[in-house]
Design a protein around this motif. Sequence first.
Motif: not given
Length: 315
Positions: A176-186
Amino acid sequence: MNISALIAILFSSLTPLSTVLPKEADQPITKPAGDRVGFTASIDGVETDLSIISTSVMPGETVSLTTSAALTIPDGTPLKTETGWQWIAPETPGHHVLHLRKGGEMMLVNVFVLTPFRNGRDENLNGYRVGQYSDQPLRGLPQYLPPTGFINMQPGMEDIQIAPNFKLGQFICKQQPGHDPTFLLVQAHMLTKLERLLEAANDKGWEADTFYVMSGFRTPFYNAAIGNTTTSSRHLFGDAADIYIDQDGDGVMDDLNGDGKITKADAVALADLAKSIASENKKDWPAGGIGIYDSNAVHGPFVHIDARGYPARWG
């Protein structure tokens, strides 16, 4: 004098914790001067001397810091403990910055208060497709339990420096490039490994400002969409990265072994360096996987690094 009046006098004489921190905590906050500082801090169990590090916490939960350094924060009051500090996260997800200071040096600690996630119920967050994690953790290991929250990366947050040489945006899932917001883990222990390997690469003469992260975090949805059948990839948990050195910016691995070609041998050279660090049993190199991949029609050679908690080798 009655008891109530005496108690009032006693409490009026107490100094708030924020004003009794070591004197250097009152000095102006500046950016860290280098990649490492002369003191260490254990942040939720991850010990480091990196000048910038990041951790995550669920709303209302506590970040524990074991250190002799002073702690200052722009909002709220930290709690002093016998071994360091504690900071209670607010109930609202977001990004906060803590500063540890000692001997004229500063460590910047990013704290991401996570957006809650209920596995099996929240298959998307604000339109961002997450999918579902396995309810049966691999080998019953706790590090394979489904996450309970994700970093909500709002526009502009991709440039947050989460370690001295890595930014948050390098680890986003490619869906989903460009999708706001993006969810992640680091995960913090992954960042300590990447920084240690980057240092070793530069010491070896392989000039690199950072690693190109070909794949960092992946949602279960995306992992399945690209044809992976495993439900236990460490990419799903935020402590894996597929990387290569691309200092010349041509989109593929640099010629590390100097043979004038870009081949799997260059990935082998980087992986061998990682294995040599692993053999040293350093605190900032938690056990994990090292995988070697050759080029194909869509990408060049790369190396997989993760911090799964036990050794694994392939390729």
